[in-house]
Design a protein around this motif. Structure first.
Motif, short mmCIF file in Angstrom:
data_model
loop_
_atom_site.label_atom_id
_atom_site.label_comp_id
_atom_site.label_asym_id
_atom_site.label_seq_id
_atom_site.Cartn_x
_atom_site.Cartn_y
_atom_site.Cartn_z
N THR A 183 -1.13 -14.19 8.28
CA THR A 183 -0.64 -15.55 8.10
C THR A 183 -0.43 -15.92 6.63
O THR A 183 0.45 -16.72 6.32
CB THR A 183 -1.63 -16.55 8.72
N ALA A 184 -1.18 -15.31 5.72
CA ALA A 184 -1.08 -15.68 4.31
C ALA A 184 0.13 -15.03 3.63
O ALA A 184 0.62 -15.56 2.62
CB ALA A 184 -2.36 -15.28 3.57
N PHE A 185 0.63 -13.92 4.16
CA PHE A 185 1.74 -13.20 3.53
C PHE A 185 2.85 -12.96 4.56
O PHE A 185 2.60 -12.86 5.75
CB PHE A 185 1.25 -11.86 2.95
N ASP A 186 4.06 -12.86 4.03
CA ASP A 186 5.22 -12.59 4.87
C ASP A 186 5.42 -11.08 4.91
O ASP A 186 6.21 -10.51 4.16
CB ASP A 186 6.46 -13.29 4.29
N LEU A 187 4.69 -10.43 5.79
CA LEU A 187 4.65 -8.97 5.82
C LEU A 187 5.99 -8.38 6.23
O LEU A 187 6.67 -8.90 7.12
CB LEU A 187 3.55 -8.49 6.77
N GLN A 188 6.33 -7.28 5.57
CA GLN A 188 7.56 -6.55 5.91
C GLN A 188 7.24 -5.53 7.00
O GLN A 188 6.51 -4.58 6.77
CB GLN A 188 8.12 -5.85 4.67
N THR A 189 7.79 -5.73 8.17
CA THR A 189 7.52 -4.85 9.30
C THR A 189 8.76 -4.09 9.77
O THR A 189 8.63 -3.21 10.62
CB THR A 189 6.95 -5.65 10.49
N ALA A 190 9.93 -4.42 9.23
CA ALA A 190 11.17 -3.76 9.66
C ALA A 190 11.21 -2.32 9.16
O ALA A 190 10.86 -2.03 8.02
CB ALA A 190 12.38 -4.53 9.16
N LYS A 191 11.65 -1.42 10.04
CA LYS A 191 11.74 -0.01 9.69
C LYS A 191 12.82 0.20 8.64
O LYS A 191 13.92 -0.33 8.74
CB LYS A 191 12.07 0.80 10.94
N GLY A 192 12.48 0.98 7.61
CA GLY A 192 13.43 1.28 6.55
C GLY A 192 13.51 0.24 5.46
O GLY A 192 14.28 0.39 4.51
N GLU A 193 12.72 -0.84 5.57
CA GLU A 193 12.76 -1.91 4.58
C GLU A 193 11.65 -1.78 3.54
O GLU A 193 11.61 -2.56 2.58
CB GLU A 193 12.64 -3.28 5.28
N THR A 194 10.72 -0.86 3.72
CA THR A 194 9.63 -0.67 2.77
C THR A 194 9.75 0.70 2.10
O THR A 194 10.17 1.67 2.74
CB THR A 194 8.26 -0.76 3.47
N PRO A 195 9.40 0.79 0.82
CA PRO A 195 9.48 2.09 0.15
C PRO A 195 8.42 3.05 0.66
O PRO A 195 7.37 2.64 1.15
CB PRO A 195 9.23 1.73 -1.33
N LEU A 196 8.71 4.34 0.56
CA LEU A 196 7.69 5.34 0.86
C LEU A 196 6.60 5.22 -0.19
O LEU A 196 6.87 5.24 -1.39
CB LEU A 196 8.29 6.74 0.84
N THR A 197 5.35 5.06 0.26
CA THR A 197 4.24 4.76 -0.66
C THR A 197 3.24 5.92 -0.63
O THR A 197 2.74 6.30 0.43
CB THR A 197 3.53 3.46 -0.25
N PHE A 198 2.95 6.45 -1.82
CA PHE A 198 2.00 7.54 -1.96
C PHE A 198 0.90 7.14 -2.94
O PHE A 198 1.15 6.39 -3.90
CB PHE A 198 2.70 8.81 -2.48
N LEU A 199 -0.31 7.63 -2.70
CA LEU A 199 -1.44 7.42 -3.61
C LEU A 199 -1.90 8.77 -4.14
O LEU A 199 -2.32 9.64 -3.36
CB LEU A 199 -2.60 6.72 -2.89
N GLU A 200 -1.79 8.95 -5.44
CA GLU A 200 -2.35 10.14 -6.09
C GLU A 200 -3.77 9.79 -6.55
O GLU A 200 -3.95 8.93 -7.41
CB GLU A 200 -1.50 10.56 -7.29
N VAL A 201 -4.75 10.44 -5.97
CA VAL A 201 -6.14 10.14 -6.29
C VAL A 201 -6.57 11.04 -7.46
O VAL A 201 -6.53 12.27 -7.35
CB VAL A 201 -7.05 10.35 -5.07
N HIS A 202 -6.99 10.41 -8.57
CA HIS A 202 -7.40 11.15 -9.77
C HIS A 202 -8.91 10.98 -9.99
O HIS A 202 -9.46 9.89 -9.78
CB HIS A 202 -6.65 10.62 -11.00
N LYS A 203 -9.54 12.03 -10.43
CA LYS A 203 -10.95 11.99 -10.82
C LYS A 203 -11.16 13.02 -11.93
O LYS A 203 -10.80 14.19 -11.79
CB LYS A 203 -11.86 12.29 -9.63
N ASP A 204 -11.75 12.53 -13.02
CA ASP A 204 -12.00 13.38 -14.20
C ASP A 204 -10.72 14.06 -14.69
O ASP A 204 -10.70 15.25 -15.05
CB ASP A 204 -13.06 14.45 -13.87
#
Length: 505
Positions: A183-204
């Motif tokens: 309810t607080a955010f206007d979430l993007q749920t349409a297919k193809g409308e969001t970028p591919l999102t990756f997380l590179e986890v770094h340690k030391d």
């Protein structure tokens, strides 16, 4: 007592019955009150929309739900600034009374109130505990001036009380946080409308893992096993932060009031406020030494936007053409009709004669089977205008050689004859067929080049097989008269006569 008249006895019994009913009503009312929690704006109850509680709306934080609700009625940013600092509730009421109600306000008002109420209880853990402590009691908002939000004497919709009960149920089910995000955010749920999102986890200084976030519009970081990204460091809160895709703001990171904080590029972000995340930004949580580099690939978004642009261009072209041919808007620009359930021996001249009054025929195609060269019992007719194609559909249900034909606007275009396309039309029986189109200008079937490589020698004859016809006989087209007198058609007529006899009996 024996000297009492019947009328007096009746009146005495009536009085006792009324007293019993009144006593039972009082008892029920007391029991109902025990099961209810009544509140009003004058009672200074924490459930009231006028009760002091910080609430965020449209980028600003207001002193109560009522302040934010009044601000939602206007687009005046100066008024919003005044309401944000205003503590006199009577002055807020004056501003509310002076503002005209926007369009669709009765409908939008309930949606906005739910958003504000969820934000109110999300920001204050103590208020959430108070709400849960009301147990299973009915929450009744007493308001004689508003029988939609409130009620009086059991009359009214009590929508405010119902919303509070829903939030209370979400608090007990541990789904309140996710409902707040939605309810607080206007979430993007349409297919193809969001970028591919990756997380590179770094340690030391080393990349220890690489994770793609997909399938959801938001991802929760925290210590709980139910979190999307589970973290074990001691400074991490149970539900620490959330990364989400917003339709207008893009990728946002929200701190969920964690004790140790959430950071973007080593800068601590404000809690419960969406902060923009860019490509290659580094996220850190609490005192954990792990960092998360965000990699955003917008190629799929660009492709989707290009497809939308092409679709809009086609629609604009269609609208321009519709000025001359308004029927294009009805047929979607399609000028080709599909004709099904045709006789297998139908001639193109017969089909053309039936449809030529609808408009100018640019092309008439009769699909044929690539292996046998026989017609499939259907046709595709392309007219010069969509209006002619629409007119042709009126012939649906007409009769050709005893068959009731089906005429519809063609669902998709097909390749011209001779291109070796795989036809996916339907034959006379309606079953999917495979074949090619024979143009009306050339009645000789077009054979796919792949079939020319087959061994021309006939298969070995088996016992009881019919003699194989010569190549000249097989290539010669049979006339309509010969086909009607073929054994197969004779058997069909025999079956029809037997069915008619059975019906007559």
């Amino acid at each position: 007592g024996t000297n009492m008249s019947k009328a007096e006895q009746h009146e005495q019994r009536r009085s006792k019955a009324e007293a019993a009913i009144e006593m039972e009503s009082d008892l029920l009312q007391q029991q109902r009150k025990l099961k209810q929690h009544e509140f009003s704006d004058d009672s200074a109850d924490f459930l009231s929309i006028q009760a002091p509680a910080w609430v965020a709306h449209d980028g600003m934080v207001y002193p109560s739900v009522y302040h934010a609700l009044v601000a939602a009625k206007s687009n005046d940013r100066q008024l919003h600034e005044e309401l944000k600092e205003l503590l006199d509730i009577d002055r807020v009421k004056e501003i509310d009374a002076s503002l005209p109600a926007p369009d669709n306000w009765p409908r939008d008002k309930l949606r906005i109130i739910e958003k504000l109420l969820r934000d109110k209880f999300r920001r204050d853990r103590e208020l959430r505990d108070f709400l849960a402590a009301t147990g299973d009691k009915d929450l009744v908002y007493i308001n004689p001036d508003d029988f939609v939000l409130g009620s009086l004497g059991g009359k009214g919709q009590n929508q405010l009380g119902r919303l509070l009960q829903e939030i209370r149920a979400d608090v007990k089910d541990n789904t309140e946080l996710e409902k707040w995000i939605v309810t607080a955010f206007d979430l993007q749920t349409a297919k193809g409308e969001t970028p591919l999102t990756f997380l590179e986890v770094h340690k030391d200084g080393q990349v220890v893992s690489n994770q793609q976030l997909k399938g959801k519009p938001y991802y929760i970081f925290g210590k709980l096993e139910t979190c999307d990204i589970e973290m074990a460091h001691g400074s991490i809160s149970r539900q620490h932060a959330v990364l989400l895709h917003d339709k207008s703001q893009g990728v946002l990171l929200v701190d969920l009031q964690s004790k140790a904080g959430t950071f973007i590029n080593k800068q601590r972000i404000e809690p419960l406020v969406g902060t923009k995340v860019a490509h290659n930004d580094t996220l850190t949580f609490g005192a954990s030494t792990r960092s998360y580099k965000v990699v955003l690939d917008y190629s799929i978004v660009v492709q989707t936007l290009q497809q939308k642009q092409e679709s809009l261009s086609k629609e604009l072209q269609l609208l321009d053409k519709a000025v001359e041919d308004p029927m294009l808007l009805v047929t979607g620009g399609v000028t080709t009709v599909y004709v099904g359930n045709l006789p297998y021996d139908v001639e193109d001249s017969e089909v053309r004669e039936m449809f030529e009054n609808c408009g100018k025929i640019k092309e008439l195609r009769l699909p044929v089977d690539r292996e046998t060269g026989k017609k499939r019992g259907m046709a595709f007719i392309t007219f010069d205008t969509a209006q002619a194609a629409k007119k042709a559909t009126a012939l649906n249900g007409e009769d050709i050689q005893g068959r009731t034909i089906k005429v519809n606007i063609a669902e998709n275009s097909r390749k011209p004859a001779g291109e070796g396309s795989r036809g996916r039309g339907r034959g006379a029986s309606g079953a999917p067929g495979r074949g090619q189109f024979a143009s009306s200008s050339n009645s000789i079937p077009v054979v796919n080049p792949r079939h020319r490589q087959r061994d021309p020698s006939p298969p070995p004859r088996r016992q009881n097989d019919h003699p194989v016809r010569s190549s000249n006989q097989s290539s010669r087209r049979e006339s309509s008269h010969d086909r009607r007198r073929s054994p197969s058609s004779g058997r069909s007529r025999s079956r029809s006569r037997r069915r008619r006899r059975r019906r007559s009996r």
